[in-house]
Design an enzyme around this catalytic site. Structure first.
Site, short mmCIF file in Angstrom:
data_model
loop_
_atom_site.label_atom_id
_atom_site.label_comp_id
_atom_site.label_asym_id
_atom_site.label_seq_id
_atom_site.Cartn_x
_atom_site.Cartn_y
_atom_site.Cartn_z
N ARG A 159 0.22 7.85 7.81
CA ARG A 159 -1.19 8.03 7.48
C ARG A 159 -2.03 6.79 7.77
O ARG A 159 -3.22 6.75 7.45
CB ARG A 159 -1.31 8.43 6.00
CG ARG A 159 -2.54 9.24 5.70
CD ARG A 159 -2.43 10.07 4.45
NE ARG A 159 -2.11 9.30 3.26
CZ ARG A 159 -1.98 9.83 2.04
NH1 ARG A 159 -2.18 11.13 1.88
NH2 ARG A 159 -1.67 9.10 1.00
N LYS A 160 -1.42 5.78 8.39
CA LYS A 160 -2.15 4.57 8.75
C LYS A 160 -1.98 4.27 10.24
O LYS A 160 -1.69 3.15 10.65
CB LYS A 160 -1.67 3.39 7.90
CG LYS A 160 -2.15 3.46 6.45
CD LYS A 160 -3.64 3.26 6.34
CE LYS A 160 -4.16 3.42 4.91
NZ LYS A 160 -4.24 4.85 4.51
N LYS B 25 -5.74 -4.24 0.51
CA LYS B 25 -6.38 -3.81 1.76
C LYS B 25 -7.31 -4.92 2.24
O LYS B 25 -7.92 -5.64 1.43
CB LYS B 25 -7.19 -2.53 1.56
CG LYS B 25 -6.37 -1.34 1.07
CD LYS B 25 -7.22 -0.09 0.89
CE LYS B 25 -7.52 0.55 2.23
NZ LYS B 25 -8.17 1.88 2.06
N ASP C 10 5.94 9.68 20.98
CA ASP C 10 4.86 9.17 20.13
C ASP C 10 5.05 7.67 19.91
O ASP C 10 4.07 6.92 19.84
CB ASP C 10 4.89 9.87 18.76
CG ASP C 10 4.20 11.21 18.78
OD1 ASP C 10 3.41 11.46 19.71
OD2 ASP C 10 4.45 12.03 17.88
N GLU D 290 13.90 15.57 9.65
CA GLU D 290 15.03 16.08 10.41
C GLU D 290 15.85 14.92 10.96
O GLU D 290 15.31 14.07 11.69
CB GLU D 290 14.56 16.96 11.57
CG GLU D 290 13.82 18.22 11.15
CD GLU D 290 12.39 17.95 10.75
OE1 GLU D 290 11.94 18.48 9.71
OE2 GLU D 290 11.72 17.18 11.45
N GLU E 46 10.59 11.28 7.19
CA GLU E 46 9.28 11.22 6.52
C GLU E 46 9.49 10.86 5.05
O GLU E 46 10.50 11.22 4.45
CB GLU E 46 8.58 12.59 6.61
CG GLU E 46 8.52 13.18 8.00
CD GLU E 46 7.46 12.55 8.87
OE1 GLU E 46 6.68 11.71 8.36
OE2 GLU E 46 7.40 12.89 10.07
N LYS F 4 10.65 7.55 13.45
CA LYS F 4 10.99 8.32 14.64
C LYS F 4 11.90 7.52 15.56
O LYS F 4 11.61 6.35 15.88
CB LYS F 4 9.72 8.71 15.40
CG LYS F 4 8.80 9.63 14.61
CD LYS F 4 7.55 9.98 15.41
CE LYS F 4 6.64 10.91 14.60
NZ LYS F 4 5.41 11.24 15.35
N ASP G 118 0.89 4.18 1.44
CA ASP G 118 1.25 4.72 2.75
C ASP G 118 2.21 3.80 3.49
O ASP G 118 3.11 4.26 4.20
CB ASP G 118 -0.01 4.94 3.61
CG ASP G 118 -0.91 6.02 3.05
OD1 ASP G 118 -0.41 6.94 2.38
OD2 ASP G 118 -2.14 5.94 3.27
N LYS G 119 2.03 2.49 3.33
CA LYS G 119 2.90 1.54 4.01
C LYS G 119 4.29 1.46 3.37
O LYS G 119 5.27 1.18 4.06
CB LYS G 119 2.26 0.16 4.05
CG LYS G 119 1.33 -0.01 5.23
CD LYS G 119 2.10 0.02 6.53
CE LYS G 119 1.26 0.57 7.65
NZ LYS G 119 2.04 1.13 8.73
N HIS H 265 0.85 -1.18 0.00
CA HIS H 265 0.00 0.00 0.00
C HIS H 265 0.89 1.24 0.00
O HIS H 265 1.92 1.27 0.68
CB HIS H 265 -0.91 -0.02 1.23
CG HIS H 265 -1.90 1.09 1.26
ND1 HIS H 265 -1.57 2.37 1.66
CD2 HIS H 265 -3.23 1.12 0.95
CE1 HIS H 265 -2.64 3.14 1.59
NE2 HIS H 265 -3.66 2.41 1.17
N LYS I 59 11.39 10.06 20.68
CA LYS I 59 10.05 10.56 20.36
C LYS I 59 9.02 9.69 21.09
O LYS I 59 8.82 8.53 20.75
CB LYS I 59 9.78 10.51 18.86
CG LYS I 59 10.34 11.68 18.07
CD LYS I 59 11.83 11.65 17.93
CE LYS I 59 12.33 12.71 16.96
NZ LYS I 59 13.80 12.75 16.90
N PHE J 1 -8.73 -4.39 -10.01
CA PHE J 1 -7.68 -3.70 -9.26
C PHE J 1 -6.32 -4.04 -9.90
O PHE J 1 -5.56 -4.83 -9.38
CB PHE J 1 -7.71 -4.13 -7.79
CG PHE J 1 -6.85 -3.29 -6.87
CD1 PHE J 1 -6.11 -2.21 -7.32
CD2 PHE J 1 -6.80 -3.61 -5.52
CE1 PHE J 1 -5.32 -1.46 -6.46
CE2 PHE J 1 -6.01 -2.86 -4.65
CZ PHE J 1 -5.28 -1.79 -5.12
N ASP K 286 -2.14 5.85 -6.38
CA ASP K 286 -2.46 6.74 -5.26
C ASP K 286 -1.16 7.18 -4.59
O ASP K 286 -0.23 6.38 -4.47
CB ASP K 286 -3.35 6.01 -4.25
CG ASP K 286 -4.00 6.95 -3.25
OD1 ASP K 286 -3.89 8.18 -3.43
OD2 ASP K 286 -4.60 6.45 -2.29
N ALA K 287 -1.09 8.41 -4.17
CA ALA K 287 0.08 8.90 -3.44
C ALA K 287 0.12 8.30 -2.04
O ALA K 287 -0.91 7.92 -1.48
CB ALA K 287 0.08 10.42 -3.38
#
Length: 414
Positions: A263-264, A174, A290, A57, A44, A284, A18-19, A16, A288, A249, A257-258
């Site tokens: 985003r997941k 998906k 998060d 960064e 990123e 990260k 995003d992945k 995918h 971090k 598909f 798709d970008a």
């Protein structure tokens, strides 16, 4: 009368868009921490048709060929040649726009409360925010059943593609699983949705109706059924199967798709079953919170459920940037706890050191890439960061169960 409702969670495959980005960002982290365990990394990634953009960064002494690293990740995922469907590891453009970490943030993390430190663990949190961890007794890995099944199916979908069982599959995909609950317990599988990228021609045939019928038959036999072997809840005669519901598909991945790192976040955690603090994990470094505090929160929640102290448990931790100790800690058991939630919270505060440096040291977060041959976080970046019996994740260990039991036994005898 039983309280009945449906709950749905989704997962995505490693192909995918995003992945792809999450895996590239974590591969960068792996490579850097292998050479420089104290590096500061916030990598990123974005992908689109024929393009990979690396930004963020990074402050490190490591020497990394980002070009080679990124192309290797894309190759491992499977975007090469005709299988790439227009996105190819060997020909895509790669742009590098990495900067150094803000000196203000770096100073706060490194020097926060240093004058109060007695054990060298008073480094400050790398950001403010709140993190959640969750566990429940619906599956052997103490995860909610909908996201557990969605991950299992997605992982199996990738496995049959890579091992050649279903050679016509392409990397993007998906999955989605809907579970029926009665009185808070999962009782049946209501619906299974799979969208999988595939070749335009299958077994020499280009007829789309025939291709979709073949895919549906194969996925039920080779992907879905094996995922339910050790589970008590299984599909029944009323379970709905929606396989490639769009009807076709072929164009997928970054060509269709970008993609973007982070985003997941619901796929990465609990499928929406538990709350989320909003922070992503991939790319990260462990300072971090998060990432590191979310791992710690999951570890606490899992050990509470593993100790039999609750059927469901959610742990929230909050931090201020540059401050080591959490601003708040809260344990919630949704009425399933064997003790009051405030008692659980106080025991957790006493038993678990949740300063960022303590979490890093307890789990060995800086050393994991080197211990796993330079590839650890990349493996976690797809198919969930929690409830992964296929990976040796330190935050998934039930190593504090006895400590929790003893703490409550002592509390009740005082």
């Amino acid at each position: 009368m039983a309280n009945s409702y449906l709950f749905t969670s989704e997962s995505v495959t490693e192909g995918h868009p995003d992945k792809i980005c999450d895996q590239i960002s974590d591969a960068v982290l792996d490579a850097i921490l292998t050479q420089d365990p104290t590096a500061r990394v916030a990598a990123e990634t974005s992908v689109s048709t024929g393009l990979v953009l690396l930004f963020g960064e990074i402050t490190t002494t490591a020497q990394i060929s980002f070009q080679d690293l990124i192309r290797n990740v894309i190759t491992e995922i499977g975007y090469t040649g005709s299988k790439g469907g227009g996105f190819d590891a060997n020909s895509c453009s790669i742009l590098n726009a990495v900067n150094k970490q803000s000196p203000d943030i770096a100073s706060g993390v490194t020097n926060a409360l240093e004058e109060r430190s007695t054990d060298g663990k008073e480094i400050g949190a790398g950001d403010q925010g709140m993190m959640f961890g969750f566990a429940c007794n619906e599956t052997p890995e103490l995860m909610p059943l909908p996201i557990s099944l969605a991950h299992r199916i997605a992982l199996r979908l990738s496995a049959v593609r890579k091992n050649g069982t279903l050679k016509y599959l392409r990397p993007d995909g998906k999955t989605q699983v809907t579970i029926e609950y009665k009185d808070g317990k999962p009782v049946r599988v209501d619906a299974i949705v799979i969208s999988t990228q595939h070749d335009e021609v299958v077994d020499g045939k280009a007829d789309n109706d025939a291709i979709q019928a073949r895919i549906a038959e194969d996925l039920k036999a080779y992907v879905i059924q094996p995922c339910f072997k050790e589970l008590g809840v299984k599909p029944d005669e009323k379970t709905r199967y929606l396989i490639n519901p769009s009807g076709r598909f072929v164009v997928g991945g970054p060509q269709g798709d970008a993609g973007l790192t982070g985003r997941k976040i619901i796929v990465d955690t609990y499928g929406g079953y538990s709350r989320h603090g909003g922070g992503a994990f991939s790319g990260k470094d462990p300072t971090k919170v998060d990432r590191s505090a979310a791992y710690a929160a999951r570890h606490i929640a899992k050990n509470i459920v593993g100790a039999g102290l609750a059927d469901k448990c959610e742990v929230q931790i909050a931090y201020a940037i540059g401050v080591a100790h959490p601003v708040s800690i809260n344990v919630t058991t949704f009425g399933t706890g064997k003790h009051h939630d405030d008692e659980l919270t106080e025991i957790v505060k006493r038993l678990f050191d949740l300063r960022p440096r303590a979490i890093i040291d307890d789990f060995g977060l800086r050393d994991l890439p080197a211990k796993h041959g330079g590839k650890f976080y990349q493996n976690v970046a797809a198919y969930g960061h929690f409830g992964r019996p296929d990976l040796e994740l330190p935050w998934e260990k039930l190593d504090r169960v006895e400590d929790l039991k003893k703490a409550f036994a002592k509390a009740t005898t005082v």
